[in-house]
Enzyme design. Sequence first.
Site, PDB file in Angstrom:
ATOM      1  N   GLY A   1      25.025   0.266 -44.456  1.00 14.45           N
ATOM      2  CA  GLY A   1      23.858   1.048 -44.045  1.00 14.45           C
ATOM      3  C   GLY A   1      23.409   2.106 -45.005  1.00 14.45           C
ATOM      4  O   GLY A   1      22.333   2.687 -44.833  1.00 14.45           O
TER       5      GLY A   1
ATOM      6  N   HIS B   1       0.829  -1.210   0.000  1.00 16.72           N
ATOM      7  CA  HIS B   1       0.000   0.000   0.000  1.00 16.72           C
ATOM      8  C   HIS B   1       0.860   1.256   0.000  1.00 16.72           C
ATOM      9  O   HIS B   1       0.412   2.323   0.407  1.00 16.72           O
ATOM     10  CB  HIS B   1      -0.922   0.011   1.232  1.00 16.72           C
ATOM     11  CG  HIS B   1      -2.010  -1.008   1.154  1.00 16.72           C
ATOM     12  ND1 HIS B   1      -2.718  -1.424   2.252  1.00 16.72           N
ATOM     13  CD2 HIS B   1      -2.500  -1.706   0.108  1.00 16.72           C
ATOM     14  CE1 HIS B   1      -3.604  -2.336   1.892  1.00 16.72           C
ATOM     15  NE2 HIS B   1      -3.488  -2.517   0.591  1.00 16.72           N
TER      16      HIS B   1
ATOM     17  N   ASP C   1      17.761   6.594 -29.809  1.00 22.25           N
ATOM     18  CA  ASP C   1      16.925   5.738 -28.977  1.00 22.25           C
ATOM     19  C   ASP C   1      17.539   5.449 -27.616  1.00 22.25           C
ATOM     20  O   ASP C   1      17.014   4.648 -26.852  1.00 22.25           O
ATOM     21  CB  ASP C   1      16.615   4.419 -29.692  1.00 22.25           C
ATOM     22  CG  ASP C   1      17.872   3.629 -30.042  1.00 22.25           C
ATOM     23  OD1 ASP C   1      18.975   4.144 -29.787  1.00 22.25           O
ATOM     24  OD2 ASP C   1      17.744   2.510 -30.551  1.00 22.25           O
ATOM     25  N   GLY C   2      18.651   6.085 -27.301  1.00 21.79           N
ATOM     26  CA  GLY C   2      19.174   6.033 -25.946  1.00 21.79           C
ATOM     27  C   GLY C   2      20.108   4.896 -25.620  1.00 21.79           C
ATOM     28  O   GLY C   2      20.560   4.788 -24.476  1.00 21.79           O
TER      29      GLY C   2
ATOM     30  N   GLY D   1      25.237   4.957 -25.418  1.00 22.07           N
ATOM     31  CA  GLY D   1      26.128   4.901 -24.268  1.00 22.07           C
ATOM     32  C   GLY D   1      26.253   3.498 -23.705  1.00 22.07           C
ATOM     33  O   GLY D   1      27.336   3.050 -23.319  1.00 22.07           O
TER      34      GLY D   1
END
Length: 552
Positions: A474, A228, A393-394, A397
């Site tokens: 790519g 809770h 997109d993080g 790193g």
Amino acid sequence: MSNRFTDTVDCVSDYILNSPGTFITDSLRGFVAAHPDIVWQSAPGFLHLRERAGESQVALVSGGGSGHEPMHSGMIGTGMLDAACPGLVFTSPNALQIVGATRWADRGAGVLHIVKNYTGDIMNFRIARHLVRDDIETDHVVVADDVASDSATGPGRRGTGATILVEKICGAAAARGDDLGTVADIGRRVADNARSISVAYHACTMPSKSAPTFELDADEMEFGVGIHGEAGRERTARVGARELVNRMVDPLVDALSLTHGEEVICLVNGLGAAHPLELDLVFGEVVADLDRRGISIARPMVGTFVTALDMRGVSITLLRADDEVVSLFDAPTTAPGWAANPSRGTAPLSDTSFAEPSDSADDGAENEWLTRFVRHVQESIDDLTELDQKAGDGDFGTNMEAALSHFSLPVRGTDSQVLSAISTSYLVRSGGTSGVIFGVLFRELAHAFSETDDVEAAIREGSSHALAEIQDLGGAQVGDNTMVDALSPAVDALENGDSLSDVAEKAAEGAESTRDTTATKGRASYVGENARGVVDPGALVVSWLYQALADD
């Protein structure tokens, strides 16, 4: 006139909602729409199976405050609960809700109430039993499994994760035709032989509030929290998963007096915001911990079943197992919140570590320029992560850390040896596009340095071949806001015979140019204009490589 695209809720909230006051009823509306076998009775307010299962069968009713979903609503189904009474968030249902559910569920064989040990729940379920005692036979099981709240005074242990195990096993006993007294006795035996403990890394937030129920620093954890939003019995520095699990399992084993050779059912439960990766990791540590104690897991259950709204944390429940308990645990149920295909045992822990590439030569002289490069990346992981969170997109790193954080400084070995080790590390340890692209870059450089002792010739040939292969892989061109924006001008400068200092400067200028463009290749392209004003982290790392060489 309001606009449905600009309406705002009447409080600051991290929840998707219309308003805090309608949060539960709006949620129930969607829940019953998604589960046609379950019906909502708005007066007095309870959920039940659309069709009563089995005439002359013991019925099960449970309930409690909302915010613990999928308990209890998701545990309604044949072989589990017949009805459940939801209260407001973290608030017990009232007695009239329980009376209504009890009357609906009764099929002439009696009704068992399964009650978590919270004062409001205990009182309201007790009053409900008094109100129906003249025409319905009832019994009850109180679940009190939380060892963190065990004390000689007060209400005693709280009811937490073991509640759904009691609901499942009692539901199976009722479905096989046991009478009310037998089902209740089994439930009490399960409750008496189950203990739980919870830990949180971040407290939950009430839908009507903007602040969590308690505050934790980034390096702290709360040990022994309640479902809770209650603070725990101890606040400590965060520890590794292995030590954390040991601290959690110790009091459970002690409380149950488990000994070598015994079996348990083990529930590893997310408290609302724990990721499945975390839950699986914790379960693996529980398996290893219990193995060392000679205790085996007869049945595992890993997932999010008993929550505290959006609390980020995990609970562990151990239930002493015997043949009957395991058989009832295995019995089928249609409850939507129960594990769809629960496992019938555990496999031995296996070594799932990735192949470990060689970091560099075991001995030899310090490689000064590659030491500078590796050090620069190691010290910049947080900055690179922040850049990629803005521009992509993080994960950049994380991938750089995976590839280079394990290299000991100074790096030792020849240029070819170290470049090869770095390439292998990127390809093996990193994921995503960056792992492949940087793996290719360092592989081509390693090959070129193995062919000649002429540093400038090697860096020129290696860089040129790397650029060609990366563009072939790519399709990135200058201006697409990728690492090519730094690599391509460096290659041009090398082929023009420019000094290494000029090469490094051209690479740095290329990286800086990505600040004013938007990506058209890779995952960073998905964020479009949001990336404008942010240097591409891949291009930045490429510029660091050439700068490290120029500084020799």
